[in-house]
Design a protein around this motif. Structure first.
Motif, short mmCIF file in Angstrom:
data_model
loop_
_atom_site.label_atom_id
_atom_site.label_comp_id
_atom_site.label_asym_id
_atom_site.label_seq_id
_atom_site.Cartn_x
_atom_site.Cartn_y
_atom_site.Cartn_z
N ALA A 23 0.81 -1.20 0.00
CA ALA A 23 0.00 0.00 0.00
C ALA A 23 0.85 1.26 0.00
CB ALA A 23 -0.93 0.01 1.22
N PHE A 24 2.10 1.18 0.40
CA PHE A 24 2.96 2.35 0.50
C PHE A 24 3.96 2.45 -0.65
CE2 PHE A 24 2.01 1.23 4.98
CZ PHE A 24 1.17 2.29 5.23
N ASP A 25 3.99 1.47 -1.53
CA ASP A 25 4.98 1.43 -2.58
C ASP A 25 4.60 2.25 -3.81
OD1 ASP A 25 6.62 -0.13 -1.07
OD2 ASP A 25 5.98 -2.01 -1.97
N VAL A 26 3.81 3.28 -3.63
CA VAL A 26 3.37 4.10 -4.75
C VAL A 26 4.06 5.46 -4.66
CG1 VAL A 26 1.40 5.15 -5.88
CG2 VAL A 26 1.19 2.91 -4.87
N THR A 27 4.88 5.77 -5.64
CA THR A 27 5.58 7.04 -5.66
C THR A 27 4.73 8.09 -6.36
OG1 THR A 27 6.64 6.56 -7.77
CG2 THR A 27 7.80 5.84 -5.78
N SER A 28 5.18 9.33 -6.30
CA SER A 28 4.43 10.40 -6.96
C SER A 28 4.40 10.20 -8.47
CB SER A 28 5.01 11.76 -6.60
OG SER A 28 6.35 11.86 -7.01
N VAL A 29 5.46 9.64 -9.04
CA VAL A 29 5.48 9.36 -10.47
C VAL A 29 4.42 8.33 -10.82
CG1 VAL A 29 6.87 8.41 -12.35
CG2 VAL A 29 7.92 9.94 -10.70
N LYS A 30 4.32 7.29 -10.00
CA LYS A 30 3.30 6.27 -10.25
C LYS A 30 1.91 6.87 -10.09
CE LYS A 30 5.66 1.97 -9.11
NZ LYS A 30 5.62 0.79 -8.26
#
Length: 107
Positions: A23-30
């Motif tokens: 759930a936390f592995d989402v960066t702003s680019v993603k």
């Protein structure tokens, strides 16, 4: 872009809910790419991602300028977040992608 999602979630009064690392592995680019992908989806697909088949994934990826793998990643992320939010709310209510899109500032 601001504090990481994990830091924000730790500030919320959610009790002792243990969120999966996915759930936390989402960066702003993603998140930006996810927004483009959701912009290429129909309202029906946003309401019910379960209807998205292989040909729809291809159409969405072409329309958003992303790869089919990124579309599948968004669908997987959506399902993970749906399970997580269902756990946090105790199974009440419905989480849909259109609401998530509005929080991103789109639509």
């Amino acid at each position: 872009m601001g504090p990481p999602l994990k830091q924000v979630m730790n500030m919320l009064p959610l009790g002792n809910v243990d969120l999966p690392q996915d759930a936390f592995d989402v960066t702003s680019v993603k998140m930006d790419r996810f927004k483009y992908i959701m912009d290429s989806m129909t309202d029906g697909e946003l309401d019910n991602p379960g209807v998205i088949s292989g040909s729809r994934i291809q159409r969405i990826s072409v329309g958003s300028g992303t790869s089919p793998e990124e579309v599948r990643e968004l669908i997987k992320y959506y399902k993970t977040m749906q399970r997580t939010l269902k756990t946090m709310r105790g199974g009440q209510g419905k989480f849909n992608m259109q609401r998530m899109m509005k929080k991103f500032g789109g639509m």
